[in-house]
Design a protein around this motif. Structure first.
Motif, mmCIF file in Angstrom:
data_model
loop_
_atom_site.group_PDB
_atom_site.id
_atom_site.type_symbol
_atom_site.label_atom_id
_atom_site.label_comp_id
_atom_site.label_asym_id
_atom_site.label_seq_id
_atom_site.Cartn_x
_atom_site.Cartn_y
_atom_site.Cartn_z
ATOM 1 N N LYS A 324 7.514 -2.828 2.307
ATOM 2 C CA LYS A 324 6.504 -2.808 3.402
ATOM 3 C C LYS A 324 5.756 -1.533 3.060
ATOM 4 O O LYS A 324 6.149 -0.406 2.914
ATOM 5 N N LEU A 325 4.510 -1.730 3.371
ATOM 6 C CA LEU A 325 3.516 -0.629 3.334
ATOM 7 C C LEU A 325 3.541 0.249 4.415
ATOM 8 O O LEU A 325 3.612 -0.097 5.588
ATOM 9 N N LEU A 326 3.888 1.573 4.014
ATOM 10 C CA LEU A 326 4.184 2.481 5.011
ATOM 11 C C LEU A 326 2.790 3.437 5.301
ATOM 12 O O LEU A 326 2.577 3.818 6.436
ATOM 13 N N ALA A 327 2.213 3.848 4.211
ATOM 14 C CA ALA A 327 0.977 4.641 4.295
ATOM 15 C C ALA A 327 0.156 4.237 2.958
ATOM 16 O O ALA A 327 0.676 4.227 2.097
ATOM 17 N N GLN A 328 -1.208 4.609 3.237
ATOM 18 C CA GLN A 328 -2.112 4.421 2.132
ATOM 19 C C GLN A 328 -3.206 5.644 2.293
ATOM 20 O O GLN A 328 -3.685 5.660 3.390
ATOM 21 N N PHE A 329 -3.630 6.146 1.114
ATOM 22 C CA PHE A 329 -4.783 7.103 1.462
ATOM 23 C C PHE A 329 -5.252 7.399 0.187
ATOM 24 O O PHE A 329 -4.905 7.110 -0.950
ATOM 25 N N THR A 330 -6.538 7.766 -0.015
ATOM 26 C CA THR A 330 -7.290 8.271 -1.220
ATOM 27 C C THR A 330 -7.696 9.864 -1.257
ATOM 28 O O THR A 330 -6.960 10.454 -0.284
ATOM 29 N N GLU A 331 -8.129 10.202 -2.152
ATOM 30 C CA GLU A 331 -8.241 11.695 -1.987
ATOM 31 C C GLU A 331 -9.418 12.372 -1.355
ATOM 32 O O GLU A 331 -9.285 13.341 -0.935
ATOM 33 N N ARG A 332 -9.896 11.343 -0.273
ATOM 34 C CA ARG A 332 -10.761 11.612 0.705
ATOM 35 C C ARG A 332 -10.269 11.467 2.096
ATOM 36 O O ARG A 332 -10.928 12.124 2.934
ATOM 37 N N ASP A 333 -8.927 10.931 2.128
ATOM 38 C CA ASP A 333 -8.335 11.316 3.347
ATOM 39 C C ASP A 333 -7.738 12.547 3.521
ATOM 40 O O ASP A 333 -6.902 12.974 2.699
ATOM 41 N N TYR A 353 8.832 3.531 -2.561
ATOM 42 C CA TYR A 353 8.408 3.951 -3.902
ATOM 43 C C TYR A 353 6.879 4.152 -3.882
ATOM 44 O O TYR A 353 6.643 3.544 -2.663
ATOM 45 N N VAL A 354 6.134 4.664 -4.570
ATOM 46 C CA VAL A 354 4.840 5.214 -4.437
ATOM 47 C C VAL A 354 4.266 4.200 -5.569
ATOM 48 O O VAL A 354 4.639 4.620 -6.860
ATOM 49 N N VAL A 355 2.946 3.898 -5.415
ATOM 50 C CA VAL A 355 2.337 3.334 -6.396
ATOM 51 C C VAL A 355 0.906 3.810 -6.204
ATOM 52 O O VAL A 355 0.075 3.786 -5.270
ATOM 53 N N GLU A 356 0.181 4.182 -7.286
ATOM 54 C CA GLU A 356 -1.094 4.733 -7.526
ATOM 55 C C GLU A 356 -1.885 4.076 -8.201
ATOM 56 O O GLU A 356 -1.715 3.416 -9.506
ATOM 57 N N SER A 357 -3.050 3.673 -7.733
ATOM 58 C CA SER A 357 -3.967 2.435 -8.116
ATOM 59 C C SER A 357 -5.381 3.190 -8.554
ATOM 60 O O SER A 357 -5.568 3.963 -7.613
ATOM 61 N N ALA A 402 -13.066 8.299 -10.792
ATOM 62 C CA ALA A 402 -12.099 7.393 -10.265
ATOM 63 C C ALA A 402 -11.518 7.379 -8.938
ATOM 64 O O ALA A 402 -11.586 8.403 -8.433
ATOM 65 N N VAL A 403 -11.747 6.147 -8.365
ATOM 66 C CA VAL A 403 -11.141 6.113 -6.869
ATOM 67 C C VAL A 403 -9.501 5.818 -6.990
ATOM 68 O O VAL A 403 -9.296 5.028 -7.686
ATOM 69 N N ARG A 404 -8.777 6.782 -6.354
ATOM 70 C CA ARG A 404 -7.476 6.746 -6.399
ATOM 71 C C ARG A 404 -6.815 6.190 -5.203
ATOM 72 O O ARG A 404 -7.126 6.961 -4.051
ATOM 73 N N LEU A 405 -6.253 4.994 -4.957
ATOM 74 C CA LEU A 405 -5.502 4.359 -3.976
ATOM 75 C C LEU A 405 -4.228 4.865 -3.852
ATOM 76 O O LEU A 405 -3.338 4.305 -4.990
ATOM 77 N N THR A 406 -3.561 5.673 -3.236
ATOM 78 C CA THR A 406 -2.026 5.980 -3.280
ATOM 79 C C THR A 406 -1.617 5.313 -2.052
ATOM 80 O O THR A 406 -1.834 5.460 -0.881
ATOM 81 N N ARG A 407 -0.284 4.369 -2.379
ATOM 82 C CA ARG A 407 0.367 3.632 -1.171
ATOM 83 C C ARG A 407 1.890 4.040 -1.417
ATOM 84 O O ARG A 407 2.509 4.268 -2.465
ATOM 85 N N LEU A 408 2.415 4.220 -0.227
ATOM 86 C CA LEU A 408 3.781 4.582 0.025
ATOM 87 C C LEU A 408 4.610 3.357 0.541
ATOM 88 O O LEU A 408 4.091 2.664 1.700
ATOM 89 N N TYR A 409 5.373 2.506 -0.149
ATOM 90 C CA TYR A 409 6.241 1.613 0.424
ATOM 91 C C TYR A 409 7.862 1.853 0.630
ATOM 92 O O TYR A 409 8.187 2.804 0.144
ATOM 93 N N VAL A 410 8.382 0.930 1.670
ATOM 94 C CA VAL A 410 9.547 1.297 2.045
ATOM 95 C C VAL A 410 10.187 -0.019 2.136
ATOM 96 O O VAL A 410 9.890 -0.987 2.315
#
Length: 432
Positions: A324-333, A353-357, A402-410
């Protein structure tokens, strides 16, 4: 033959193109979905690379017809160039692997494909890509003889099609020069460039099947404002200034589709779990280097393997028990410290786990395959002045990085407790 398509209406297909479409290598694309795990987030997104390639071929024909109508090319040359670009676009996705890009991480080494040396200039690394597989299928498979038989009489070879798809310079002249002007850059731009038939089709198609509006743009106005522009003995694709705003809308449509659809948190999560499956069960599913064995390498084969596997990630994929998605943010957040968040999860025993797109507005401003120059210019009809599109539109400057989307899943069963912990941490950060 005529094909009915929900995006473009009726798509006419020549007998020669039908022979390619009827081949086993093309029919394999019926079993490779366009958006991989996309249907887990958008249930309607079950369309395939088979119909996308047909639609892209149709768009390529429209684009070239508009450009040719503003040129002095004789009818026989127009027909040959159009046939070549239609063939290249029709075949551009032949090498896509199961669940689309997700499986490229287990592709064999590029050297095992034994591609000709002239393609080395566009190689992206030691591991084979779907473009490498496409080239292999066109140059060295059962499809090769079909193309030679059906298109050879018009001077169109498998090598010429590969040159248009990859941007590499073949050892033999592909026959795209007329009266001293090389039309290869323009034809290549239609196949793969800033404003190519591939993008023009998949934005509309993916928008339609996912049920979102982000991918819509004014295709008719763009096509009606495309021109040939000759510079230093080469013909380039040029868009009239009157349609520059429509092109910017096209760019934003692609950007928004990436953020909202292509990088949707559900698809990204399942892509990551598939990668973990490949890492923990190496060899259980493989991408064969042989083009004939590759015929059986599609989504169905991968799903069959996943269902039989005892790997925990495979089991999660087939039962749709994603993290499940726990948090997501970009370099602007602001207010997110990934290391602090991860440290708290580790100390509390939460599996995560963490996924960076990463997404960039354009992949054509640099990199392999663009040695022929810019793939699109903006043209001033009154003076004939050409400006590279990257320098003309402010969108390139605004989204140059590049726009980076960082997501934290649990893990799903730990989701509620993890959210409570997250809230406490963010609350503390806000007070400090």
């Amino acid at each position: 033959m005529r094909i009915r398509d929900p995006i473009h209406g009726t798509i006419p297909v020549s007998d020669s193109e039908k022979a390619v479409i009827d081949s086993r290598h093309y029919q394999r694309l019926r079993y490779v979905r366009q958006l991989g795990f996309g249907d887990l987030a958008f249930p309607g997104a079950t369309h395939t690379r088979h119909i996308h390639s047909l639609g892209a071929m149709h768009v390529a024909a429209r684009v070239f017809a508009a450009v040719a109508s503003r040129s002095s090319l004789p009818e026989d040359v127009r027909e040959r160039f159009s046939t070549a670009v239609r063939l290249a676009v029709l075949c551009h996705d032949l090498g896509h692997m199961p669940l689309s890009h997700a499986s490229e991480r287990i592709a064999p080494k590029r050297s095992l494909l034994r591609l000709p040396g002239w393609l080395d200039s566009v190689a992206e690394g030691e591991q084979a890509t779907h473009e490498d597989f496409t080239a292999k299928i066109l140059l060295d498979s059962q499809l090769t003889s079909i193309i030679e038989r059906e298109f050879g009489g018009r001077g169109i070879t498998p090598m010429a099609a590969v040159a248009l798809i990859t941007g590499a310079k073949p050892p033999k002249d592909p026959g795209f020069t007329w009266q001293g002007v090389d039309w290869s850059p323009l034809l290549r731009a239609i196949v793969s460039g800033e404003l190519d038939a591939d993008r023009m089709d998949y934005l509309l198609r993916d928008s339609f099947y996912t049920g979102v509006n982000y991918g819509r743009y004014d295709m008719d106005w763009i096509i009606n404002n495309l021109n040939p522009a000759v510079k230093d003995g080469r013909a380039y694709l040029a868009l009239s200034r009157a349609a520059a705003f429509a092109f910017e809308d096209f760019l934003l449509s692609r950007y928004h589709m990436f953020v909202s659809v292509y990088l949707h948190h559900t698809s990204v999560s399942f892509d990551h779990m598939l990668r973990r499956y490949y890492e923990e069960s190496p060899g259980e599913f493989e991408i064969p280097a042989d083009p004939e064995a590759f015929l059986l390498c599609d989504d169905s084969a991968l799903w069959y393997t996943l269902r039989r596997s005892r790997n925990r990630w495979a089991q999660r994929i087939i039962t749709r028990q994603g993290f499940k998605l726990l948090a997501q943010f970009t370099e602007r957040d602001a207010g997110y410290d990934l290391e602090v968040l991860r440290g708290a999860l580790v100390s509390s025993g939460f599996e995560h786990y963490v996924v960076e797109s990463v997404n960039v507005l354009s992949k054509y401003t640099s990199g392999p395959g663009n040695s022929s120059g810019p793939s699109l210019f903006i043209i001033d009809a009154s003076t004939g002045r050409l400006t590279e599109v990257a320098r003309y539109t402010p969108l390139y400057q605004r989204y140059s990085g590049a726009v980076r989307l960082t997501r934290l899943y649990v893990r799903p069963d730990q989701s509620q407790a993890a959210h409570e912990l997250m809230g406490q941490l963010l609350g503390q950060a806000g007070q400090s």
